[in-house]
Structure formats: structure tokens, C-alpha cells
Write a protein that holds these residues in place. Structure first.
Motif, PDB file in Angstrom:
ATOM      1  N   LEU A 170     -11.645 -14.266 -15.442  1.00 61.15           N
ATOM      2  CA  LEU A 170     -12.777 -13.826 -14.984  1.00 61.15           C
ATOM      3  C   LEU A 170     -12.806 -13.378 -13.506  1.00 61.15           C
ATOM      4  CD1 LEU A 170     -15.308 -15.970 -16.806  1.00 61.15           C
ATOM      5  CD2 LEU A 170     -14.424 -13.891 -17.383  1.00 61.15           C
ATOM      6  N   GLU A 171     -11.632 -12.997 -13.056  1.00 60.21           N
ATOM      7  CA  GLU A 171     -11.306 -12.415 -11.890  1.00 60.21           C
ATOM      8  C   GLU A 171     -11.442 -10.838 -12.096  1.00 60.21           C
ATOM      9  OE1 GLU A 171      -8.872 -15.990  -9.515  1.00 60.21           O
ATOM     10  OE2 GLU A 171      -7.979 -14.033  -9.703  1.00 60.21           O
ATOM     11  N   MET A 172     -12.168 -10.111 -11.150  1.00 56.81           N
ATOM     12  CA  MET A 172     -12.210  -8.711 -11.293  1.00 56.81           C
ATOM     13  C   MET A 172     -11.068  -8.022 -10.478  1.00 56.81           C
ATOM     14  SD  MET A 172     -14.916  -8.361 -13.208  1.00 56.81           S
ATOM     15  CE  MET A 172     -14.959  -6.536 -13.102  1.00 56.81           C
ATOM     16  N   PRO A 173     -10.485  -6.863 -11.428  1.00 54.00           N
ATOM     17  CA  PRO A 173      -9.521  -6.575 -10.735  1.00 54.00           C
ATOM     18  C   PRO A 173      -9.665  -5.889  -9.337  1.00 54.00           C
ATOM     19  CG  PRO A 173      -9.553  -5.888 -13.136  1.00 54.00           C
ATOM     20  CD  PRO A 173     -10.958  -6.687 -12.684  1.00 54.00           C
ATOM     21  N   ARG A 174     -10.694  -5.255  -9.114  1.00 49.42           N
ATOM     22  CA  ARG A 174     -10.662  -4.640  -7.738  1.00 49.42           C
ATOM     23  C   ARG A 174     -10.849  -5.437  -6.773  1.00 49.42           C
ATOM     24  NH1 ARG A 174     -14.437   0.771  -6.079  1.00 49.42           N
ATOM     25  NH2 ARG A 174     -13.200   1.444  -7.719  1.00 49.42           N
ATOM     26  N   GLU A 175     -11.439  -6.675  -7.000  1.00 49.61           N
ATOM     27  CA  GLU A 175     -11.662  -7.762  -5.946  1.00 49.61           C
ATOM     28  C   GLU A 175     -10.269  -8.724  -5.588  1.00 49.61           C
ATOM     29  OE1 GLU A 175     -14.579 -10.454  -7.521  1.00 49.61           O
ATOM     30  OE2 GLU A 175     -15.999  -8.906  -7.578  1.00 49.61           O
ATOM     31  N   VAL A 176      -9.379  -8.866  -6.757  1.00 44.62           N
ATOM     32  CA  VAL A 176      -8.113  -9.053  -6.560  1.00 44.62           C
ATOM     33  C   VAL A 176      -7.249  -8.158  -5.715  1.00 44.62           C
ATOM     34  CG1 VAL A 176      -6.259  -9.843  -7.700  1.00 44.62           C
ATOM     35  CG2 VAL A 176      -8.159 -10.403  -8.864  1.00 44.62           C
ATOM     36  N   MET A 177      -7.413  -6.945  -6.059  1.00 49.58           N
ATOM     37  CA  MET A 177      -6.561  -5.964  -5.234  1.00 49.58           C
ATOM     38  C   MET A 177      -6.948  -6.187  -3.887  1.00 49.58           C
ATOM     39  SD  MET A 177      -7.075  -2.537  -7.597  1.00 49.58           S
ATOM     40  CE  MET A 177      -6.929  -2.590  -9.270  1.00 49.58           C
ATOM     41  N   ASP A 178      -8.034  -5.982  -3.279  1.00 48.05           N
ATOM     42  CA  ASP A 178      -8.652  -6.445  -2.177  1.00 48.05           C
ATOM     43  C   ASP A 178      -7.905  -7.474  -1.221  1.00 48.05           C
ATOM     44  OD1 ASP A 178     -10.335  -3.892  -2.285  1.00 48.05           O
ATOM     45  OD2 ASP A 178     -12.065  -5.248  -2.731  1.00 48.05           O
ATOM     46  N   ALA A 179      -8.030  -8.595  -2.362  1.00 40.34           N
ATOM     47  CA  ALA A 179      -7.655 -10.047  -1.639  1.00 40.34           C
ATOM     48  C   ALA A 179      -6.137  -9.889  -1.217  1.00 40.34           C
ATOM     49  CB  ALA A 179      -7.999 -11.248  -2.516  1.00 40.34           C
ATOM     50  N   VAL A 180      -5.571  -9.357  -2.161  1.00 39.59           N
ATOM     51  CA  VAL A 180      -3.842  -9.568  -2.166  1.00 39.59           C
ATOM     52  C   VAL A 180      -3.316  -8.396  -1.344  1.00 39.59           C
ATOM     53  CG1 VAL A 180      -3.668 -10.743  -4.312  1.00 39.59           C
ATOM     54  CG2 VAL A 180      -3.413  -8.334  -4.217  1.00 39.59           C
ATOM     55  N   ALA A 181      -4.102  -7.087  -1.255  1.00 38.64           N
ATOM     56  CA  ALA A 181      -3.371  -6.021  -0.698  1.00 38.64           C
ATOM     57  C   ALA A 181      -2.457  -6.330   0.620  1.00 38.64           C
ATOM     58  CB  ALA A 181      -4.406  -5.276  -0.105  1.00 38.64           C
ATOM     59  N   PRO A 182      -2.929  -7.079   1.535  1.00 42.83           N
ATOM     60  CA  PRO A 182      -1.779  -7.124   2.978  1.00 42.83           C
ATOM     61  C   PRO A 182      -0.546  -7.960   2.595  1.00 42.83           C
ATOM     62  CG  PRO A 182      -4.029  -8.082   3.411  1.00 42.83           C
ATOM     63  CD  PRO A 182      -4.122  -7.886   1.915  1.00 42.83           C
ATOM     64  N   TYR A 183      -0.454  -8.525   1.141  1.00 42.15           N
ATOM     65  CA  TYR A 183       0.701  -9.490   0.835  1.00 42.15           C
ATOM     66  C   TYR A 183       1.666  -8.746  -0.194  1.00 42.15           C
ATOM     67  CZ  TYR A 183      -2.250 -12.480   3.463  1.00 42.15           C
ATOM     68  OH  TYR A 183      -3.274 -13.174   4.466  1.00 42.15           O
ATOM     69  N   VAL A 184       1.013  -7.682  -0.786  1.00 41.86           N
ATOM     70  CA  VAL A 184       1.770  -7.037  -1.962  1.00 41.86           C
ATOM     71  C   VAL A 184       3.453  -6.696  -1.592  1.00 41.86           C
ATOM     72  CG1 VAL A 184       1.833  -5.282  -3.466  1.00 41.86           C
ATOM     73  CG2 VAL A 184      -0.281  -6.546  -3.057  1.00 41.86           C
ATOM     74  N   LEU A 185       4.447  -7.187  -2.335  1.00 36.44           N
ATOM     75  CA  LEU A 185       5.618  -6.700  -2.196  1.00 36.44           C
ATOM     76  C   LEU A 185       6.101  -5.701  -3.392  1.00 36.44           C
ATOM     77  CD1 LEU A 185       7.191 -10.159  -0.921  1.00 36.44           C
ATOM     78  CD2 LEU A 185       6.772  -8.248   0.369  1.00 36.44           C
ATOM     79  N   ASN A 186       5.230  -6.071  -4.599  1.00 35.59           N
ATOM     80  CA  ASN A 186       5.817  -5.618  -5.710  1.00 35.59           C
ATOM     81  C   ASN A 186       4.558  -5.102  -6.810  1.00 35.59           C
ATOM     82  OD1 ASN A 186       7.210  -6.022  -8.995  1.00 35.59           O
ATOM     83  ND2 ASN A 186       8.388  -4.866  -7.293  1.00 35.59           N
ATOM     84  N   MET A 187       4.527  -4.134  -7.436  1.00 36.88           N
ATOM     85  CA  MET A 187       3.500  -3.880  -8.341  1.00 36.88           C
ATOM     86  C   MET A 187       4.030  -3.510  -9.732  1.00 36.88           C
ATOM     87  SD  MET A 187       1.712  -0.820  -5.718  1.00 36.88           S
ATOM     88  CE  MET A 187       0.580  -0.133  -6.925  1.00 36.88           C
ATOM     89  N   HIS A 188       3.143  -4.428 -10.702  1.00 34.38           N
ATOM     90  CA  HIS A 188       3.352  -4.130 -11.803  1.00 34.38           C
ATOM     91  C   HIS A 188       2.043  -3.113 -12.411  1.00 34.38           C
ATOM     92  CE1 HIS A 188       6.041  -7.926 -13.214  1.00 34.38           C
ATOM     93  NE2 HIS A 188       6.434  -7.263 -12.375  1.00 34.38           N
TER      94      HIS A 188
END
Length: 266
Positions: A170-188
Motif C-alpha cells: 500500500l505504498e503509492m508509486p509516485r510517493e515512493v519515486m519522490d522518496a527514493v529519487a536522490p538515491y537511485v542507481l538503477n531502474m527496473h
């Protein structure tokens, strides 16, 4: 700097499995990848890899080199011995990245434990030129993963973003994207959708052709800026088994072709 499009072994999920009469070998999957004009392949959660000898791993690397394909690596679990084993495999395959997940059978580390493990092993990864990307998924709250990333505070540890996974918690994709954005190294990259089950009793949550489901791809790209930050985009699928082996394989290949064309059009 740019973002490369790659295929995951999950793009060949059914064709690599023993559910089909003639499963692909990893070498054949690499050939298929080259045939599609793709030069990046992520060997992710591919069980035979763990039992391969060094010469067998070197043969996989040789096939990839011959085809002009770069390799990335994925596993599950963060026990120090397991991470070091995969650092060795990454060295043979020439992978600059290891995607992993916190939990594995018999080991569900606390945030404090995970911080300690990463601080122990990361100097070895940095020395080898291999980054660790922890995937967002439903078994571990994204906030806890980020607590660990911030607690370790090392640019060689970051996030493998997969917004589809966290919906089950029940974590909304857009909220997760916002939270992790500065730390992303790889995208599935895989799309997903809910469909009503027969009789309107509940839903099935499964994959969808890229661009036709609930994944807000444009928002994700604007958040992560993969082209500016050199973040690779790896195609996966959640394709349910179809009525027959032939139809499943046909659709898996069709979704892969479609995903590549979709990403290239962007």
C-alpha cells in the motif's frame, strides 16, 4: 552521460524457466538480446549463476563480449558472505552494479544490522568498482530502506527503483519515486495494472504492456532524470502464464519488443 536501455533475465522469465519444454540458456538469452539491438543485460535472480564455476562464468562473459553486451548482476539477500560471493561473480562478469534485496530465506535484517553489514563490505565493493543497489519492494518499507541508505551514507550504496513492487504494501508509486529519487542507481521498468476477477470478486494485480498500465513513466523520468544521471533502465515483465506455452512465449517476446520501442521513443 546517458541512460542505457537493458533487458533483465526477467524479460525472459518464462523462457528461462523449466515451465517451458526447451528453456533458454543464459547464452541464448544474450543472443536474443543482441538480436533486439540491445547492448545491456541484467542477470537478475538467475539461480544457475550461483552454482556456476569460474570457467562457466567466464564463458558467459565471453558470449556477452562477443555480442557487444555489457552485463549487470542481481541477487537477493545481504549476508556478508553472500555479498562477497556476488562481488566475485560481478568481477568475472564485468558488472559495475549488484542489485539486491534485504530479505532472503532465514535472514530478515534489522535496519541497524543492514547498516553494519554494508559498512563492512562496501570498501571491498568500492575497491572493485561495483555499486550496490537495494530494490524497493513490498517486504521492507521504503522508509526503512532509506534509513539504511542514509545511515551508511556512501555513494556506492543506493536504490534500484521498482514502483510496481511497493503497491502490495500500500505504498503509492509516485510517493515512493519522490522518496527514493536522490538515491537511485538503477531502474527496473515494468508496467502494472489491476483487473477485476471473474464475478467481480477481487482483483488480479499483474503486468501490463509498457505505457498501458498504471506506471507513470514520464513522472518517474522527471523525478530520477536517468539521462542526466547515467541511470540504466532495465526492462522486466510481470506477464502471467497464458493458456499455452506457445502463447506465453509469443506474448513475452511481444512485450519485450514493445518495451524497447517505447523506451527508445522517449
Amino acid at each position: 552521460m546517458t541512460s542505457r536501455i537493458g533487458l533483465s533475465s526477467y524479460a525472459f522469465f518464462w523462457q528461462l524457466s523449466d515451465k517451458v519444454s526447451e528453456p533458454l540458456s543464459i547464452h541464448q538469452a544474450l543472443e536474443r538480446t543482441a538480436d533486439l539491438g540491445v547492448d545491456l543485460f541484467q542477470v537478475c535472480d538467475y539461480a544457475p549463476l550461483e552454482t556456476m564455476t569460474d570457467p562457466e562464468l567466464e564463458a558467459v562473459r565471453a558470449t556477452a563480449d562477443r555480442l557487444g553486451i555489457s552485463l549487470e548482476l542481481g541477487t537477493k539477500g545481504i549476508r556478508p558472505g553472500h555479498l562477497r560471493k556476488f562481488l566475485h561473480i560481478a568481477g568475472i562478469l564485468g558488472s559495475p552494479l549488484l542489485r539486491t534485496m534485504f530479505n532472503t530465506r532465514g535472514h530478515a535484517p534489522t535496519a541497524e544490522e543492514a547498516v553494519a553489514i554494508f559498512k563492512e563490505v562496501l570498501p571491498e565493493f568500492e575497491a572493485a568498482g561495483v555499486k550496490i543497489a537495494v530494490e524497493t519492494y513490498e517486504q521492507v518499507p521504503t522508509a526503512r530502506i532509506l534509513d539504511v541508505i542514509r545511515g551508511v551514507d556512501n555513494p556506492w550504496l543506493g536504490i534500484c527503483s521498482d514502483p510496481a513492487n511497493t503497491v502490495a504494501a500500500l505504498e503509492m508509486p509516485r510517493e515512493v519515486m519522490d522518496a527514493v529519487a536522490p538515491y537511485v542507481l538503477n531502474m527496473h521498468i515494468k508496467d502494472f495494472a489491476f483487473t477485476r476477477k471473474d464475478g467481480w470478486v477481487g482483483f488480479t494485480y499483474a503486468g501490463a504492456p509498457l505505457g498501458e498500465g498504471l506506471l507513470d513513466y514520464d513522472y518517474m523520468v522527471s523525478s530520477f532524470q536517468p539521462h542526466q544521471r547515467n541511470i540504466n533502465q532495465i526492462v522486466e515483465h510481470w506477464l502471467p502464464w497464458q493458456d499455452s506455452e506457445a502463447e506465453t512465449i509469443r506474448l513475452e517476446n511481444q512485450w519485450t519488443q514493445h518495451s524497447i520501442e517505447f523506451l527508445r521513443s522517449k
